[in-house]
Design a protein around this motif. Structure first.
Motif, PDB file in Angstrom:
ATOM      1  N   GLU A  33     -18.276  39.046   3.078  1.00  0.00           N
ATOM      2  CA  GLU A  33     -19.375  38.269   3.649  1.00  0.00           C
ATOM      3  C   GLU A  33     -19.295  38.260   5.178  1.00  0.00           C
ATOM      4  O   GLU A  33     -20.305  38.391   5.870  1.00  0.00           O
ATOM      5  CB  GLU A  33     -19.340  36.833   3.122  1.00  0.00           C
ATOM      6  CG  GLU A  33     -19.866  36.705   1.703  1.00  0.00           C
ATOM      7  CD  GLU A  33     -19.577  35.330   1.116  1.00  0.00           C
ATOM      8  OE1 GLU A  33     -19.855  35.156  -0.072  1.00  0.00           O
ATOM      9  OE2 GLU A  33     -19.080  34.447   1.847  1.00  0.00           O
ATOM     10  N   LEU A  34     -18.059  38.112   5.660  1.00  0.00           N
ATOM     11  CA  LEU A  34     -17.869  38.086   7.109  1.00  0.00           C
ATOM     12  C   LEU A  34     -18.259  39.442   7.712  1.00  0.00           C
ATOM     13  O   LEU A  34     -18.903  39.518   8.757  1.00  0.00           O
ATOM     14  CB  LEU A  34     -16.409  37.747   7.431  1.00  0.00           C
ATOM     15  CG  LEU A  34     -16.113  37.334   8.849  1.00  0.00           C
ATOM     16  CD1 LEU A  34     -16.879  36.080   9.219  1.00  0.00           C
ATOM     17  CD2 LEU A  34     -14.630  37.096   9.037  1.00  0.00           C
ATOM     18  N   ASP A  35     -17.868  40.533   7.023  1.00  0.00           N
ATOM     19  CA  ASP A  35     -18.251  41.873   7.483  1.00  0.00           C
ATOM     20  C   ASP A  35     -19.775  41.992   7.577  1.00  0.00           C
ATOM     21  O   ASP A  35     -20.306  42.589   8.516  1.00  0.00           O
ATOM     22  CB  ASP A  35     -17.733  42.938   6.511  1.00  0.00           C
ATOM     23  CG  ASP A  35     -16.233  43.133   6.634  1.00  0.00           C
ATOM     24  OD1 ASP A  35     -15.685  42.657   7.652  1.00  0.00           O
ATOM     25  OD2 ASP A  35     -15.644  43.729   5.729  1.00  0.00           O
ATOM     26  N   GLU A  36     -20.456  41.433   6.564  1.00  0.00           N
ATOM     27  CA  GLU A  36     -21.918  41.530   6.576  1.00  0.00           C
ATOM     28  C   GLU A  36     -22.506  40.749   7.751  1.00  0.00           C
ATOM     29  O   GLU A  36     -23.461  41.197   8.387  1.00  0.00           O
ATOM     30  CB  GLU A  36     -22.490  41.060   5.233  1.00  0.00           C
ATOM     31  CG  GLU A  36     -22.662  42.225   4.286  1.00  0.00           C
ATOM     32  CD  GLU A  36     -22.596  41.847   2.825  1.00  0.00           C
ATOM     33  OE1 GLU A  36     -22.742  40.649   2.512  1.00  0.00           O
ATOM     34  OE2 GLU A  36     -22.385  42.758   2.004  1.00  0.00           O
ATOM     35  N   THR A  37     -21.901  39.588   8.027  1.00  0.00           N
ATOM     36  CA  THR A  37     -22.336  38.823   9.203  1.00  0.00           C
ATOM     37  C   THR A  37     -22.182  39.670  10.464  1.00  0.00           C
ATOM     38  O   THR A  37     -23.083  39.734  11.305  1.00  0.00           O
ATOM     39  CB  THR A  37     -21.506  37.532   9.329  1.00  0.00           C
ATOM     40  OG1 THR A  37     -21.601  36.813   8.113  1.00  0.00           O
ATOM     41  CG2 THR A  37     -21.990  36.667  10.472  1.00  0.00           C
ATOM     42  N   ILE A  38     -21.037  40.338  10.590  1.00  0.00           N
ATOM     43  CA  ILE A  38     -20.776  41.160  11.784  1.00  0.00           C
ATOM     44  C   ILE A  38     -21.816  42.275  11.895  1.00  0.00           C
ATOM     45  O   ILE A  38     -22.405  42.496  12.962  1.00  0.00           O
ATOM     46  CB  ILE A  38     -19.358  41.763  11.724  1.00  0.00           C
ATOM     47  CG1 ILE A  38     -18.309  40.646  11.831  1.00  0.00           C
ATOM     48  CG2 ILE A  38     -19.145  42.798  12.824  1.00  0.00           C
ATOM     49  CD1 ILE A  38     -16.903  41.092  11.525  1.00  0.00           C
ATOM     50  N   LEU A  39     -22.064  42.965  10.759  1.00  0.00           N
ATOM     51  CA  LEU A  39     -23.025  44.064  10.777  1.00  0.00           C
ATOM     52  C   LEU A  39     -24.418  43.574  11.156  1.00  0.00           C
ATOM     53  O   LEU A  39     -25.129  44.205  11.938  1.00  0.00           O
ATOM     54  CB  LEU A  39     -23.075  44.738   9.409  1.00  0.00           C
ATOM     55  CG  LEU A  39     -21.967  45.743   9.132  1.00  0.00           C
ATOM     56  CD1 LEU A  39     -22.107  46.314   7.730  1.00  0.00           C
ATOM     57  CD2 LEU A  39     -21.995  46.857  10.172  1.00  0.00           C
ATOM     58  N   ALA A  40     -24.785  42.409  10.597  1.00  0.00           N
ATOM     59  CA  ALA A  40     -26.120  41.881  10.890  1.00  0.00           C
ATOM     60  C   ALA A  40     -26.245  41.565  12.379  1.00  0.00           C
ATOM     61  O   ALA A  40     -27.272  41.870  13.001  1.00  0.00           O
ATOM     62  CB  ALA A  40     -26.360  40.619  10.045  1.00  0.00           C
ATOM     63  N   LEU A  41     -25.211  40.974  12.946  1.00  0.00           N
ATOM     64  CA  LEU A  41     -25.269  40.615  14.361  1.00  0.00           C
ATOM     65  C   LEU A  41     -25.304  41.860  15.235  1.00  0.00           C
ATOM     66  O   LEU A  41     -26.030  41.928  16.227  1.00  0.00           O
ATOM     67  CB  LEU A  41     -24.067  39.744  14.744  1.00  0.00           C
ATOM     68  CG  LEU A  41     -24.019  38.382  14.055  1.00  0.00           C
ATOM     69  CD1 LEU A  41     -22.724  37.674  14.396  1.00  0.00           C
ATOM     70  CD2 LEU A  41     -25.207  37.533  14.466  1.00  0.00           C
ATOM     71  N   ALA A  42     -24.486  42.865  14.859  1.00  0.00           N
ATOM     72  CA  ALA A  42     -24.462  44.097  15.640  1.00  0.00           C
ATOM     73  C   ALA A  42     -25.824  44.782  15.574  1.00  0.00           C
ATOM     74  O   ALA A  42     -26.327  45.313  16.567  1.00  0.00           O
ATOM     75  CB  ALA A  42     -23.362  45.029  15.126  1.00  0.00           C
ATOM     76  N   GLY A  43     -26.434  44.749  14.389  1.00  0.00           N
ATOM     77  CA  GLY A  43     -27.712  45.415  14.211  1.00  0.00           C
ATOM     78  C   GLY A  43     -28.849  44.723  14.934  1.00  0.00           C
ATOM     79  O   GLY A  43     -29.669  45.371  15.577  1.00  0.00           O
ATOM     80  N   THR A  44     -28.901  43.390  14.854  1.00  0.00           N
ATOM     81  CA  THR A  44     -30.058  42.687  15.395  1.00  0.00           C
ATOM     82  C   THR A  44     -29.927  42.367  16.868  1.00  0.00           C
ATOM     83  O   THR A  44     -30.889  42.453  17.612  1.00  0.00           O
ATOM     84  CB  THR A  44     -30.308  41.376  14.632  1.00  0.00           C
ATOM     85  OG1 THR A  44     -29.089  40.633  14.605  1.00  0.00           O
ATOM     86  CG2 THR A  44     -30.757  41.642  13.206  1.00  0.00           C
ATOM     87  N   LEU A  45     -28.727  41.969  17.306  1.00  0.00           N
ATOM     88  CA  LEU A  45     -28.588  41.522  18.696  1.00  0.00           C
ATOM     89  C   LEU A  45     -28.102  42.624  19.625  1.00  0.00           C
ATOM     90  O   LEU A  45     -28.077  42.449  20.833  1.00  0.00           O
ATOM     91  CB  LEU A  45     -27.623  40.331  18.771  1.00  0.00           C
ATOM     92  CG  LEU A  45     -28.077  39.078  18.008  1.00  0.00           C
ATOM     93  CD1 LEU A  45     -26.997  38.015  18.080  1.00  0.00           C
ATOM     94  CD2 LEU A  45     -29.375  38.544  18.587  1.00  0.00           C
ATOM     95  N   GLY A  46     -27.652  43.742  19.056  1.00  0.00           N
ATOM     96  CA  GLY A  46     -27.150  44.828  19.892  1.00  0.00           C
ATOM     97  C   GLY A  46     -25.859  44.481  20.606  1.00  0.00           C
ATOM     98  O   GLY A  46     -25.551  45.033  21.661  1.00  0.00           O
ATOM     99  N   VAL A  47     -25.095  43.533  20.036  1.00  0.00           N
ATOM    100  CA  VAL A  47     -23.824  43.157  20.647  1.00  0.00           C
ATOM    101  C   VAL A  47     -22.795  44.243  20.371  1.00  0.00           C
ATOM    102  O   VAL A  47     -22.787  44.846  19.296  1.00  0.00           O
ATOM    103  CB  VAL A  47     -23.331  41.820  20.059  1.00  0.00           C
ATOM    104  CG1 VAL A  47     -22.038  41.378  20.706  1.00  0.00           C
ATOM    105  CG2 VAL A  47     -24.401  40.752  20.204  1.00  0.00           C
ATOM    106  N   THR A  48     -21.928  44.529  21.350  1.00  0.00           N
ATOM    107  CA  THR A  48     -20.818  45.440  21.142  1.00  0.00           C
ATOM    108  C   THR A  48     -19.672  44.650  20.524  1.00  0.00           C
ATOM    109  O   THR A  48     -19.341  43.561  20.995  1.00  0.00           O
ATOM    110  CB  THR A  48     -20.349  46.024  22.482  1.00  0.00           C
ATOM    111  OG1 THR A  48     -21.465  46.586  23.156  1.00  0.00           O
ATOM    112  CG2 THR A  48     -19.275  47.073  22.281  1.00  0.00           C
TER     113      THR A  48
END
Lengths: 380, 261
Positions: free
Chosen positions: B182-197
């Motif tokens: 679940e945490l991995d999915e949170t990370i992927l979602a944030l990386a995808g939507t916010l463009g955070v490195t």
């Protein structure tokens, strides 16, 4: 095997040692487990050592079972005999048990060098370096604290007022009962102890002078500061130390929030506000304690208060409070510093708490001495 | 306007020593803007130490860490504060402030660094909590949360000021496999939507295959970098045999490597 079943249940492992020419034979039988191994450990190891230079045969065919402790015994016998220059063989051990013993043999090159070279001079050198590093840390900390205190005075909006007030509440209001109790008893005892010798000269009335001057100038601030060290200096060290262990200080740092500004400044300011107030409270409680003794000596209360007002001056009062403020800074600052210096683990928090109290009391004593000299020179 | 795929972090000849012991020696690598970059290595290989150098907590014995062209290892005062504004860090234990509620934890950096009025502070802080699926937990204290929730809350706090780079120290340590996914999915979602490195320290292989664009693997024998590249490439074609084995062994149940052989 001659032992009966019930005896074997109580003494499951049996040891039999035979010494021949150049060969020692240790026969083990029964269940060699953690409950049984203690009874035969010492004689077995002694026998293995005595095999010096010859041959040691460990006959393990009679063993019914073996646990970790039993395997450790076999491995120890092997190592001790080899250390004494004997050739060792373990005979009759079932394959699965032999595998367990093999796991316990020291692997070559497994010895890990200790983190520090032992030795008197190395220890002395390390201790010296540590004292120097600690001094440097304290000087750096004092500098940082001064900068942030000055900045807070210039811009009071940057202070976290809510934190400071909560800390002052805990360290100040929370300390009122103990401060009143200790102050009252101190006044009572001081007046009583003073009255006994003074009575011989008919000078009991000067008990009021003794109490007034000693409390206001010296003991009030000292007691309040020591109580603050014990109650709050230790708490500051434990709170900040736990934050350090939980990486919360690192988190503050990478948020760009300086731990000194964020954690230490509110605590030091709270202590500056609280210690003089507690000092006054200690003094009042002590005067009331003295009053009890004074009335018991047969004087009317009004005489006591008149003597007090004659004996003490404003400068006695103020000099005590100034001292109290300085003690407050020292106690809070050293508590916070020790917290920030906490190492890793729960034990480190305990160590820094202890260190906060010890350093706090030492600092109070030293500073009190400096104040005595300065006040004397200034004629206060 | 910075182009995608230009390096946002450049680590140059970084050396760390602990007493006489070298943790790592003259390592260099780059992290590209917008990628999920994983630092991998066994226990004691210096992953967390490397991370703490990259966020300016530790002073290196030698070398530099350039973030957006500024050296965080040498930055002081305002320059350092400017750099710290660009990064957010989730610590291994979460490092939430125990005396504050979740909302207060997330609001703290906003209070300190923005002039937002109180209602706006609360709104922004609770929107960050919503981003990590912690809506409704605003008034909880960290001690009242599970390990996974604490880590998610720590991510929310790290993102309070919308940093460009998020550093995560062992996000899956101490979590059960489901929570970890679940945490991995949170990370992927944030990386995808916010463009955070993202720069993530971990040794959880399943997680690496899921989230990592590129990996570097620290080697405690050579005190250097054993391999770097996308995880699938390292698994199939790393020069070093033990790197290939490392990537295959623990991923066996999930990947196709076993069937190919």
């Amino acid at each position: 095997m001659s032992a009966s079943d019930s005896a074997r249940a109580r003494h499951p492992a049996q040891l039999h040692v035979e010494r021949g020419a150049g060969e020692t034979r240790i026969a083990l039988a029964g269940r060699l487990d953690v409950d049984a191994v203690g009874a035969i450990w010492t004689p077995a190891v002694d026998a293995a050592r005595a095999a010096r230079g010859g041959r040691l045969v460990v006959a393990a065919g009679g063993l019914e079972s073996l646990d970790g402790a039993g395997a450790a015994l076999l491995a120890t016998l092997e190592r001790e005999a080899q250390g004494a220059g004997a050739r060792v063989s373990i005979e009759g051990l079932r394959a699965e048990l032999a595998a367990l013993v093999a796991m316990l043999r020291p692997s070559p090159g497994a010895a890990v060098a200790p983190p520090h070279e032992p030795g008197f001079f190395a220890d002395l050198g390390r201790a010296t370096l540590q004292v120097v590093a600690d001094l440097r840390a304290q000087v750096a900390f004092i500098g940082e604290l001064t900068v942030f205190l000055a900045r807070t005075l210039r811009r009071p909006g940057t202070l976290r007022w809510r934190d400071a007030i909560a800390i002052a509440d805990r360290a100040g209001i929370g300390a009122v009962p103990i401060v009143v109790l200790v102050g009252f008893l101190l006044g009572l005892i001081l007046a009583f102890q003073g009255a006994i010798p003074m009575q011989r000269f008919g000078a009991q009335i000067f008990v009021a002078d003794l109490l007034g001057i000693s409390m206001l100038r010296e003991l009030g601030a000292l007691m309040a500061a020591i109580l603050l060290t014990a109650r709050s200096g230790s708490a500051f060290a434990a709170e900040i130390g736990t934050m350090k262990v939980n990486e919360e200080l690192d988190a503050l740092g990478t948020m760009g929030l300086e731990p000194v500004r964020f954690l230490v400044v509110p605590r030091v300011l709270a202590a500056i506000a609280v210690v003089p107030a507690l000092t006054m409270l200690t003094n009042v409680a002590a005067m009331l304690g003295g009053l009890v003794v004074f009335v018991q000596l047969g004087f009317p209360p009004v005489t006591y208060f008149t003597r007090l007002l004659e004996a003490v001056t404003l400068s006695d009062f103020v000099s005590g409070l100034v001292k109290a403020g300085v003690f407050g800074v020292l106690v809070a600052a050293i508590g916070c510093l020790r917290g920030m210096q906490t190492g890793t683990g729960a034990q480190a928090v305990g160590a820094s708490t202890t260190s906060a109290v010890v350093s706090g009391i030492v600092l109070i004593a030293i500073t009190d001495g400096i104040f005595a000299v300065v006040y004397y020179v200034l004629g206060i | 306007m910075p182009a995608a795929n230009d390096p946002i972090i450049r680590v140059e000849n970084l050396t760390a020593r602990y007493g006489a012991r070298r943790i790592f020696d003259r390592i260099s690598f780059e992290v590209l803007r917008g990628e999920v970059f994983v630092i991998l290595g066994g226990s004691g290989s210096g992953k967390s130490t490397l991370l703490k150098h990259m966020i300016g907590l530790y002073q290196p014995a030698e070398g530099h860490v350039w973030i957006d062209g500024e050296d965080i290892t040498r930055a002081e005062g305002d320059a350092r504060r400017r750099l710290l504004r660009k990064i957010g860090v989730m610590y291994q234990s979460g490092a939430l402030f125990g005396s504050m509620t979740l909302l207060e934890n997330v609001r703290l950096p906003l209070e300190e660094f923005t002039d937002l009025p109180r209602p706006a502070l609360d709104a922004v802080a609770s929107s960050k909590l919503r981003l990590v699926q912690l809506e409704g937990f605003e008034s909880f204290y960290p001690a009242e949360l599970s390990g996974g929730m604490k880590k998610r809350a720590a991510i929310a706090r790290a993102m309070a000021l919308d940093p460009e780079i998020l550093f995560l120290d062992e996000p899956s340590a101490g979590l059960d496999p489901v929570t970890s996914v679940e945490l991995d999915e949170t990370i992927l979602a944030l990386a995808g939507t916010l463009g955070v490195t993202f720069v993530v320290v971990t040794h959880e292989l399943a997680s690496i295959y899921k989230i990592a664009d590129r990996v570097i693997m620290l080697d405690q024998r050579t005190r250097g970098i054993a391999a770097s590249g996308p995880p699938e490439v390292l698994r199939d074609a790393a020069r070093d045999e033990w790197v290939r084995r490392f990537f295959r062994r623990e991923a066996e149940p999930k990947d196709a490597g076993g069937r190919q052989a």
